[in-house]
Design an enzyme around this catalytic site. Structure first.
Site, PDB file in Angstrom:
ATOM      1  N   ARG A 164      -4.896 -19.871  -5.638  1.00  0.00           N
ATOM      2  CA  ARG A 164      -3.727 -20.460  -4.977  1.00  0.00           C
ATOM      3  C   ARG A 164      -3.780 -20.196  -3.478  1.00  0.00           C
ATOM      4  O   ARG A 164      -4.174 -19.114  -3.041  1.00  0.00           O
ATOM      5  CB  ARG A 164      -2.440 -19.881  -5.561  1.00  0.00           C
ATOM      6  N   ASP A 182      -4.258  -6.793  -4.830  1.00  0.00           N
ATOM      7  CA  ASP A 182      -3.014  -7.496  -5.162  1.00  0.00           C
ATOM      8  C   ASP A 182      -1.828  -6.551  -5.317  1.00  0.00           C
ATOM      9  O   ASP A 182      -0.691  -6.910  -4.992  1.00  0.00           O
ATOM     10  CB  ASP A 182      -3.191  -8.361  -6.409  1.00  0.00           C
ATOM     11  N   CYS A 188      -4.421   6.081 -20.179  1.00  0.00           N
ATOM     12  CA  CYS A 188      -3.852   5.568 -18.922  1.00  0.00           C
ATOM     13  C   CYS A 188      -2.563   4.791 -19.206  1.00  0.00           C
ATOM     14  O   CYS A 188      -2.365   4.267 -20.310  1.00  0.00           O
ATOM     15  CB  CYS A 188      -4.839   4.648 -18.216  1.00  0.00           C
TER      16      CYS A 188
END
Length: 719
Positions: A417, A514, A583
Site C-alpha cells: 500500500r 511496522d 513468547c
C-alpha cells in the site's frame, strides 16, 4: 473585453541568479496571452572578466530590454557600495520606460538590493525569490532587507516560509514554491551525453566520479579569513592530485585577492586543474551531478548538489545556517590544509541519497499560478502582520498543514500500500496492490506506485517532503536496511530499501519496523500526542510494538528494541515462530488464537449450547472469540490464557521502562483492552497499577506511522 496581460520585468545580475530566474522566464514566455516579459540585465553579466554571461541570455532567445553597466571595479567594500549607488542612478529611467506591473528579484546580492529599493520607491510591486533563508553572512542582511521591500515572496523551504512569517510578512502573499532551478536540473540531469560534457571541460582521460568541482567565493564580512581558507583549499587540492574544475569567484569584495592567490600557486597552468570563468548551467548540472566531490562555499553545494547525492565539502562560514542534506561535510575553519585534505579523503567518490530539501521540480507551475492570482487593484502599500508569531501562524495553519505531505509505503504480507498523507494525518489518496512474491517484482511495483502517487500529488497540491516505509521484521533505521524479515515477506533480508527509492524519486527516504511506525503514528496523530513515555502494542497476526521514551523512539543497539511479541512469559510454553518457547506471540497473536480455534474445532469442542459448530469456511481467531462470547467454556479458557499472557508481558514492560500509557493497536486490540487492564490491576507493582491501557483510534497506523517518519524528521532537520 480582453483581459490585460500582467507586465513582468525579470532583472538578472549574475550567472548564479540567472540559473534560478531562467526557468521562470521560460514559463512566462510560454504564456504570451497572459504575460508580457521584459528582461533587464546588469551587474557582472556585462563584465568580460566574468565571462560576459549576458550572451547566454541571448542564446536562450530572450530579448534583453536594457543592459545597465552598474559595477564599479575594485572588488572591495567601497566598490560594492559605489556599485549599488550607480545602479540606483541608472534604474529609474529604465523602470519608468518599461512601466512593469511586477518586478521579479532573486536572492541576496547587492545588485538585487538596488533593484528592490528602486522598484519600491517607484511604486512597482516586487516578487522576491528565495527570501527567508539563512546563510550567516552579510547576505542575510541584504536578503532580509529585500524581503521587507517585497510585496510577494516565493520561498524554497518550509523553514524559510516560517522565517518570513516570523518577519511579519503577510502569509497570504508567501508561496512555498521550491527552487526554480530544480525544475531544470531534475528534468535534465540524466543526459546521455554527460561524459562528452565532462571530457570537454576536463579532457578525454577523466572518468565519472573521479574529478572535483571547486567554487569558493569571498565572505565580505571576513575577507582575510576567506582568502586564507581559499589558499588552504588550493593546497589541499594540489596534494589530493585529482582532476579539478575550478571556477573563478564572484565579484564581491575580496575576489581580486582570491584570483591573485590562485595565480600565485600556478593553478591555471597546473595539469590537474582547469580554471574557468563561466559554465552554462545545463553543463554545470552534469559536471556537479557526476563529480566525485564538490568543494567550496557556493550555495550550489548545499542546494543543488544534494539533489544528485554528490558529496560536498563546505568551507568556512558563508553557508552557515543553510538547510543541508547529509551529503554536506562542513569544515568551518582550518590552520593548515590537512583538515581539508582529510575531508577530501572522507568525501571523495561517495554517493548519498538524493535530497529534495529545496524543491521537487514543480516550482515554476506554482509560481505562474501564483502570478495569476495577483490583483493589481489591491492597495500597493504592503502591510505587516505585527501580532505575535504564534497568532499569525494559527490563523493560517490549515494552509501549511494541507500542503506539506509525505509518501507512505506499507509493506504488508498480503498487500503493498502507498498513500499521500498530509501534515494533519489525513490520507489524501491511497493505492493498494497485491504484494508480489519476488524481490525484483516487489521493488519494481513500489517504485511504480510511488511514481504514480508523485504525479497525483502535484495535481492535488501536495508538496511531498519524503518517503516513509513501514515493513515487517528487524530494520536498521539509520541505514534504511531490512536486516531480517518476517515469515510473511519472503526474500526480504539484508535489503537496502532507502537507496533505490531515493535514487528513483529524488527524495529523502526513511524506513522502520511496522511496530515502531505504529508508535510514531500514535505520537503524532493518536493517544500518544503530548505523552513523553508510552508503549504501543500491536495485536494482529503477530505481536509487535514500539516504545517512546522521552518523546523519542527507542531502537536499541542492534535495532531489536520493542520486539514485544517475543517477551517470554513461560519457560515451557508453546513454540513461537522465532524458534523459542513461551513468547507472548505464541499465546496471544492472531495466529496463536487461530491455532487454538482449529484445535478445538478438530476435537469437536468448538460448540455452543449443544449446537455443532462445524464450519465450512476456514477456522479463524474470530470463531474462537465468538464461541467464547456465546458461552463456550473451552474457548473462554483459551482466551483467558491468551489475555493473561499478554497482560503479564505488558507488566514486564511496565516494570522495565515504566511508561505512563499503554496503547493497544491492531484487530484484537478492542478485545484485549479490558482483560489486560484487569491483569495489570491485579499483578503489577502498586506504582504501575494505575497505568491506563487504551485502544488505538487510528485506522491506518502503519501508513500514518510511515508518514510521521517524514513529517517529523524532514521538517525539523538541524545541522
Amino acid at each position: 473585453m480582453t483581459e490585460l496581460k500582467l507586465r513582468v520585468c525579470v532583472a538578472t545580475c549574475n550567472r548564479a541568479d540567472y540559473s534560478k530566474l531562467a526557468p521562470i522566464m521560460f514559463g512566462i514566455k510560454s504564456h504570451p496571452d497572459e504575460f508580457e516579459l521584459e528582461v533587464v540585465v546588469l551587474g557582472s553579466h556585462l563584465i568580460d572578466d566574468y565571462g560576459n554571461t549576458f550572451r547566454m541570455i541571448e542564446q536562450d532567445d530572450f530579448d534583453i530590454g536594457s543592459k545597465l553597466h552598474t559595477i564599479v571595479r575594485g572588488e572591495d567594500e567601497a566598490a560594492m557600495v559605489e556599485s549599488v549607488g550607480l545602479a540606483l542612478v541608472k534604474l529609474p529611467d529604465v523602470l519608468q520606460r518599461l512601466c512593469p506591473d511586477l518586478l521579479i528579484v532573486h536572492g541576496d546580492r547587492f545588485d538585487a538590493l538596488a533593484l528592490a529599493t528602486a522598484a519600491a520607491l517607484m511604486n512597482i510591486r516586487i516578487l522576491h525569490l528565495e527570501g527567508g533563508e539563512v546563510s550567516g553572512t552579510i547576505d542575510d542582511s541584504i536578503r532580509h532587507a529585500i524581503s521587507k521591500l517585497a510585496h510577494y515572496h516565493a520561498c524554497c523551504t518550509r523553514r524559510a516560509e516560517k522565517y518570513l512569517i516570523a518577519m511579519c510578512e503577510d502569509h497570504s502573499r508567501i508561496l512555498l514554491a521550491g527552487c526554480p532551478s530544480y525544475d531544470k536540473l531534475l528534468s535534465t540531469h540524466h543526459r546521455e551525453d554527460y561524459m562528452d560534457i565532462i571530457k570537454s571541460w576536463l579532457g578525454d582521460k577523466v572518468q565519472e566520479h573521479d574529478y572535483i568541482v571547486a567554487l569558493q567565493h569571498p565572505v565580505t564580512t571576513d575577507i582575510q579569513h576567506s582568502i586564507k581558507i581559499y589558499g588552504l583549499m588550493l593546497d589541499a587540492l594540489i596534494c589530493f592530485n585529482k582532476k579539478t574544475l575550478i571556477l573563478f569567484p564572484n565579484i564581491d569584495a575580496g575576489s581580486k585577492e582570491m584570483v591573485r592567490a590562485m595565480r600565485k600557486k600556478g593553478i591555471e597552468q597546473h595539469p590537474n586543474f582547469r580554471a574557468v570563468k563561466h559554465i552554462p548551467f545545463e553543463q554545470f548540472i552534469q559536471l556537479v551531478c557526476h563529480a566525485g566531490c564538490m568543494i567550496g562555499n557556493s550555495s550550489c553545494g548545499v542546494r543543488e548538489a544534494g539533489a544528485f547525492g554528490t558529496p560536498v565539502i563546505n568551507l568556512g562560514t558563508r553557508q552557515t545556517g543553510r538547510e543541508t542534506g547529509e551529503n554536506v561535510l562542513h569544515v568551518r575553519d582550518a590552520d593548515t590544509y590537512n583538515k581539508i585534505y582529510h575531508a577530501l579523503e572522507l568525501q571523495f567518490g561517495k554517493r548519498y541519497p538524493c535530497s529534495k530539501i529545496y524543491g521537487d521540480g514543480n516550482a515554476v507551475p506554482r509560481i505562474l499560478k501564483f502570478l495569476r492570482t495577483i490583483n493589481l487593484d489591491e492597495p500597493l502599500q504592503k502591510t505587516f502582520c505585527f501580532p505575535p508569531v504564534k497568532d499569525s501562524i494559527s490563523q493560517d495553519i490549515d494552509h501549511i498543514l494541507e500542503t506539506q505531505s509525505a509518501l507512505s509505503v506499507d509493506l504488508g504480507g498480503t498487500n503493498l500500500r502507498v498513500a499521500i498523507v498530509c501534515m494533519m494525518g489525513k490520507i489524501v489518496k491511497k493505492y493498494t496492490q497485491p504484494n508480489p512474491k519476488t524481490f525484483e517484482a516487489r521493488m519494481q511495483l513500489i517504485l511504480k506506485m510511488c511514481s504514480e502517487a508523485m504525479l497525483d500529488a502535484v495535481r492535488l497540491n501536495c508538496r511531498i517532503l519524503g518517503v516513509g516505509v513501514s515493513t515487517g521484521g528487524r530494520v536498521n533505521a539509520q541505514e534504511g536496511v531490512v536486516l531480517h524479515s518476517t515469515q510473511l515477506i519472503q526474500e526480504w533480508s539484508s535489503v537496502d530499501l532507502r537507496t533505490p527509492i531515493s535514487d528513483a524519486l529524488h527524495l529523502p527516504v526513511w524506513v522502520d519496523n511496522d511496530g515502531n511506525c505504529a508508535a510514531l503514528a500514535e505520537r503524532k496523530f493518536g493517544h500518544g500526542r503530548g505523552v513523553e513515555n508510552f508503549v504501543t502494542v500491536i495485536t494482529g497476526t503477530g505481536i509487535g510494538g514500539g516504545i517512546i521514551h522521552n518523546s523519542e523512539l527507542v531502537h536499541g543497539s542492534t535495532f531489536c528494541a520493542a520486539e514485544l511479541g517475543h517477551i517470554m512469559v513461560s519457560l515451557d510454553g508453546p513454540e513461537c515462530s522465532c524458534g523459542s518457547r513461551g513468547c507472548i506471540e505464541a499465546y496471544a497473536s492472531g495466529q496463536a488464537l487461530q491455532r487454538e480455534a482449529k484445535r478445538l474445532h478438530d476435537e469437536d469442542l468448538l460448540k455452543v449450547e449443544g449446537r455443532d459448530m462445524k464450519l465450512l469456511e476456514p477456522v479463524t481467531a474470530a470463531h474462537l472469540i465468538n464461541a467464547a462470547k456465546l458461552g463456550n467454556s473451552k474457548a473462554e479458557a483459551a482466551l483467558n490464557k491468551a489475555s493473561t499472557a499478554l497482560g503479564v508481558g505488558i507488566i514486564n514492560i511496565l516494570h522495565i521502562v515504566n511508561p505512563s500509557l499503554v496503547i493497544l493497536s491492531g484487530v484484537l486490540a478492542s478485545y484485549y483492552q479490558a482483560p489486560v487492564q484487569q491483569v495489570i490491576t491485579e499483578r503489577a507493582l502498586f506504582s504501575a497499577q494505575s497505568i491506563k491501557v487504551l485502544t488505538s483510534d487510528l485506522e491506518e497506523p502503519a501508513l500514518l506511522g510511515a508518514a510521521s517518519l517524514v513529517l517529523d524528521y524532514a521538517t525539523r532537520r538541524t545541522y
